[in-house]
Design an enzyme around this catalytic site. Structure first.
Site, PDB file in Angstrom:
ATOM      1  N   CYS A   2      -4.930 -20.934   0.838  1.00  0.00           N
ATOM      2  CA  CYS A   2      -5.242 -22.312   0.220  1.00  0.00           C
ATOM      3  C   CYS A   2      -5.074 -22.457  -1.213  1.00  0.00           C
ATOM      4  CB  CYS A   2      -6.463 -22.809   0.539  1.00  0.00           C
ATOM      5  SG  CYS A   2      -6.857 -22.835   2.311  1.00  0.00           S
ATOM      6  N   ARG A  27       0.126 -19.523  -1.326  1.00  0.00           N
ATOM      7  CA  ARG A  27      -1.026 -19.319  -0.886  1.00  0.00           C
ATOM      8  C   ARG A  27      -1.435 -19.806   0.627  1.00  0.00           C
ATOM      9  NH1 ARG A  27      -4.244 -18.080  -5.144  1.00  0.00           N
ATOM     10  NH2 ARG A  27      -6.116 -18.569  -4.003  1.00  0.00           N
ATOM     11  N   TRP A  74      -3.871 -22.920   4.216  1.00  0.00           N
ATOM     12  CA  TRP A  74      -3.833 -22.067   5.165  1.00  0.00           C
ATOM     13  C   TRP A  74      -5.029 -22.077   6.336  1.00  0.00           C
ATOM     14  CZ3 TRP A  74      -6.699 -17.592   6.895  1.00  0.00           C
ATOM     15  CH2 TRP A  74      -5.753 -16.588   7.587  1.00  0.00           C
ATOM     16  N   ASN A 100     -11.003 -24.293  -0.793  1.00  0.00           N
ATOM     17  CA  ASN A 100     -10.694 -23.050  -0.454  1.00  0.00           C
ATOM     18  C   ASN A 100     -11.612 -21.917  -0.197  1.00  0.00           C
ATOM     19  OD1 ASN A 100      -9.020 -20.487  -0.400  1.00  0.00           O
ATOM     20  ND2 ASN A 100      -8.858 -20.299  -2.576  1.00  0.00           N
ATOM     21  N   GLY A 101     -11.575 -21.813   1.024  1.00  0.00           N
ATOM     22  CA  GLY A 101     -12.942 -20.643   1.376  1.00  0.00           C
ATOM     23  C   GLY A 101     -13.421 -20.916   2.933  1.00  0.00           C
ATOM     24  N   GLU A 497       4.997   1.192   4.450  1.00  0.00           N
ATOM     25  CA  GLU A 497       5.105   0.169   3.787  1.00  0.00           C
ATOM     26  C   GLU A 497       6.501  -0.467   4.249  1.00  0.00           C
ATOM     27  OE1 GLU A 497       3.873  -1.772   1.471  1.00  0.00           O
ATOM     28  OE2 GLU A 497       5.374  -2.928   0.634  1.00  0.00           O
ATOM     29  N   LYS A 501       6.824  -4.176   5.745  1.00  0.00           N
ATOM     30  CA  LYS A 501       7.774  -5.289   5.197  1.00  0.00           C
ATOM     31  C   LYS A 501       8.418  -5.867   6.169  1.00  0.00           C
ATOM     32  CE  LYS A 501       6.407  -5.785   1.965  1.00  0.00           C
ATOM     33  NZ  LYS A 501       5.468  -5.339   1.289  1.00  0.00           N
ATOM     34  N   GLU A 504       6.278  -8.281   8.453  1.00  0.00           N
ATOM     35  CA  GLU A 504       5.542  -9.534   8.006  1.00  0.00           C
ATOM     36  C   GLU A 504       6.713 -10.407   7.728  1.00  0.00           C
ATOM     37  OE1 GLU A 504       3.324  -9.121   4.499  1.00  0.00           O
ATOM     38  OE2 GLU A 504       4.609  -7.759   3.450  1.00  0.00           O
ATOM     39  N   HIS A 520       4.337  13.621  19.058  1.00  0.00           N
ATOM     40  CA  HIS A 520       3.064  13.558  19.649  1.00  0.00           C
ATOM     41  C   HIS A 520       2.876  11.910  20.316  1.00  0.00           C
ATOM     42  CE1 HIS A 520       2.136  17.468  18.080  1.00  0.00           C
ATOM     43  NE2 HIS A 520       2.604  16.855  16.888  1.00  0.00           N
ATOM     44  N   LYS A 619      -0.232 -15.400   0.328  1.00  0.00           N
ATOM     45  CA  LYS A 619      -0.178 -14.313  -0.247  1.00  0.00           C
ATOM     46  C   LYS A 619      -1.393 -13.592  -0.774  1.00  0.00           C
ATOM     47  CE  LYS A 619       2.084 -12.135  -3.600  1.00  0.00           C
ATOM     48  NZ  LYS A 619       2.946 -10.859  -3.281  1.00  0.00           N
TER      49      LYS A 619
END
Ligand code: AGP
Length: 624
Positions: A2, A27, A74, A100-101, A497, A501, A504, A520, A619
């Site tokens: 947010c 955000r 968000w 936001n929260g 990583e 990438k 996402e 394995h 983000k």
């Protein structure tokens, strides 16, 4: 998660807030909305969808007010609907709020407010804040309302917000306006970032400096538990228990141009190509005059302090956690000091036994990730010193750490972290050198190491030259729905990583694995439909990795190999080879990262994904 923008000044608030919201869209982008005070009331425009949609809706409205609040969401509590979009208005119309929260005790507060006759139009936790403030505002001793500039009216509004926050459990960054108090805005934070911009006869509130830097470079970073009462003429800062706070005005060192897309189609691509510069910035002024070690001005520890440290503990989330794994490898290899790596989200809850002389590090691009912040606070609560490797100057983590290293990578807007990650890798390599030289690394080895790191920006430029070839590979491989990324030692975190990438931004299932572990279990996934991306190392493990590749080939698996250009792979083993420049061993993870960033980007693009705003993500993760 947010983004909030608020404005009080002399210009049209809606125009300024829409510009700010565009910069904060990374955000969250489930819905967007704004409210402006005008004509003795409040006008709200909000809708599901992106800020561009809000701008379109707003263009058809007369929005002339000079004070307002806005939000890009968000979703946490309540689905993605117009009703759940912010701003939220109390049922008596007296309070308008963006948040936001997460308000943890919202159910109990809602029950109480229902008994008092307040009504709810959304499923959000935020709306209870608006109604609780309205309840307190109504209860405040009668005062001459809305007389802008009157000493009494602002106190009443501020007091209602303050009293509400005393009852709230959870996290918040909020901006509040009231039609009864035109020309005023109250903002407060606990756990979610909020910054005050101090302009010429105007003030702004934002979750991030990028939203206000086009209007002012003078900012005040609000601390948890602080409230600010803002008008166009000034502001007052206080705490929830009514103590006055003397504001510290900081200067933002970057300009709005740094956060512009320019000619690039996406922030992610822009930031991938900014890596040579970001890497140079991370090193600037940080090598000793004799070029045999690194220097860090902000650690606030002497070499003697470092001698007593017998373990480092690194914590972070997501991409930053991968950087921690590389730091572990480099510090243990070069400095021979044990390193423990923990997910920040787990650290706080698992009550890990810790060495007496451990030194903590957290890594965070944004400096606002709630789990990482909680890990830092937990380490400090236990009496440990905690350092931060952060990109965002003035962020909560940067301010709460005992010392640290700024990355100076410039603003990273793309949700998928790219330049911040390689900059974290370089800083980890420099830190490993710094402690290694305090222990057993020789002057000559130190000089060779420094020369190796200094070459990295130029080598990164060369690695980027592979972009057209990687694009062509990506076009052919974009049809696959499963990928494996395989590497060993310090290249294993790069496998993780690479997989992250790809996941996402393209929504392809991908797994990172240590190459030798593949047999394995994950080898069962191998077929012509599941390509493997191998990070091929120089040195003693080269043959071992080649053997793992043979095992994949024997099962008809496709292979993309990322390998130093001087290496010769057995003929026909890899279906595609992406060469990377040879480099000092400590820099190998950095150069191996660049091709997988590009591969993920071009695969996502081929699949028509929104690279900068992947679904379900934001983000900066400021909720637990
Ligand atoms: C990276 O591509 C991710 N979007 C995510 O994993 C990110 O690295 C993580 O949320 C940590 O963020 P921070 O570095 O800002 O703390």
């Amino acid at each position: 998660m947010c983004g909030i923008v608020g404005y009080v000044g002399r210009q049209k608030a809606a125009t300024i807030m829409l510009e700010g919201l565009k910069r904060l869209e990374y955000r969250g982008y489930d819905s967007a909305g704004l409210a402006v005070l005008q004509d003795g009331g409040v006008t709200v425009v909000k809708s599901v969808g992106r800020v561009a949609n809000l701008a379109k809706l707003s263009s058809g409205r007369r929005l002339s007010g000079v004070a307002g609040i806005s939000h890009t969401r968000w979703a946490t509590h309540g689905g993605v609907t117009d009703a759940n979009a912010h701003p939220h208005i109390s049922s008596d119309g007296q309070i308008v709020l963006v948040h936001n929260g997460v308000i943890e005790n919202y159910v109990a507060i809602k029950k109480f407010l229902l008994t008092k006759g307040y009504a709810f139009a959304s499923e959000t936790d935020t709306e209870v804040l608006a109604n609780l403030m309205a309840y307190h505002l109504a209860k405040e001793p009668a005062a001459a309302p809305a007389a802008n500039g009157s000493a009494e009216a602002p106190a009443r509004f501020l007091e209602a917000v303050r009293k509400t926050l005393l009852h709230v459990e959870g996290t918040y960054g909020i901006a509040v306006i009231s039609p009864a108090h035109p020309g005023e805005l109250v903002a407060a934070r606990k756990g979610s970032p909020l910054i005050l911009g101090v302009g010429e006869q105007e003030h702004l509130i934002a979750s991030d400096v990028s939203a206000l830097v086009s209007r002012t470079q003078n900012v005040v970073y609000l601390k948890d538990g602080e409230l600010v009462h803002v008008t166009s003429a000034g502001f007052t800062l206080s705490t929830l228990d009514l103590a006055d706070v003397s504001p510290v005005i900081d200067k933002v060192t970057w300009s709005v141009d740094d956060a512009e897309l320019g000619d690039h189609p996406h922030y992610m691509l822009k930031e991938i190509f900014e890596q040579p510069q970001a890497l140079e910035n991370a090193m600037r002024g940080r090598f000793s005059a004799d070029a045999s070690t690194a220097n860090f001005g902000g650690l606030n520890l002497t070499p003697a302090d470092f001698r007593t440290i017998d373990r480092f503990v690194f914590t972070s989330c997501g991409t930053g956690w991968h950087a921690c794994l590389v730091a572990e490898h480099l510090i243990e290899r070069y400095a021979r000091i044990p390193v423990e790596v923990d997910y920040a989200s787990e650290f706080r809850y698992r009550n890990a036994p810790l060495d007496r002389d451990a030194l903590f590090f957290v890594i965070s691009q944004s400096g606002e990730t709630i789990d990482t912040l909680a890990a830092l606070r937990e380490a400090k609560r236990k009496g440990y010193k905690c350092m931060a490797i952060c990109n965002v100057v003035g962020s909560t983590i940067a301010r709460e750490a005992d010392g640290g290293i700024y990355q100076h990578a410039g603003p990273e807007i793309g949700v998928a972290s790219t330049k911040a990650f390689t900059s974290q890798l370089l800083i980890s390599a420099m830190f490993a050198l710094y402690v290694a030289r305090m222990r057993d690394m020789s002057f000559a080895d130190g000089m060779e190491y420094v020369a190796g790191l200094k070459a990295v920006p130029e080598l990164a430029r060369r690695a980027l030259e592979q972009a057209p070839r990687i694009k062509e590979i990506a076009t052919r491989y974009a049809k696959f729905n499963d990928f494996l990324f395989l590497g060993r030692l310090d290249l294993f975190p790069i496998a993780l990583e690479g997989a992250l990438k790809l996941k996402e931004i393209s929504y392809i299932h991908a797994e990172g694995y240590p190459a030798a572990e593949m047999k394995h279990g994950p080898i069962a996934l191998i077929s012509e439909q599941c390509p493997s991306v191998f990070f091929v190392p120089k040195g003693e493990l080269f043959n071992k990795v080649v053997s793992s590749m043979q095992e994949i080939k024997a099962r008809k698996g496709l292979i993309i190999a990322i390998a130093p250009e001087s290496l010769e792979l057995p003929e026909g083993l890899a279906d595609e080879v992406i060469p990377i420049p040879d480099c000092h061993e400590a820099a190998a993870p950095i150069l191996a990262t660049i091709p997988v960033q590009l591969l993920s980007y071009y695969i996502a693009l081929t699949r028509g994904c929104d690279v900068d705003k992947p679904r379900n993500l934001a983000k900066s993760v400021t909720v637990e």
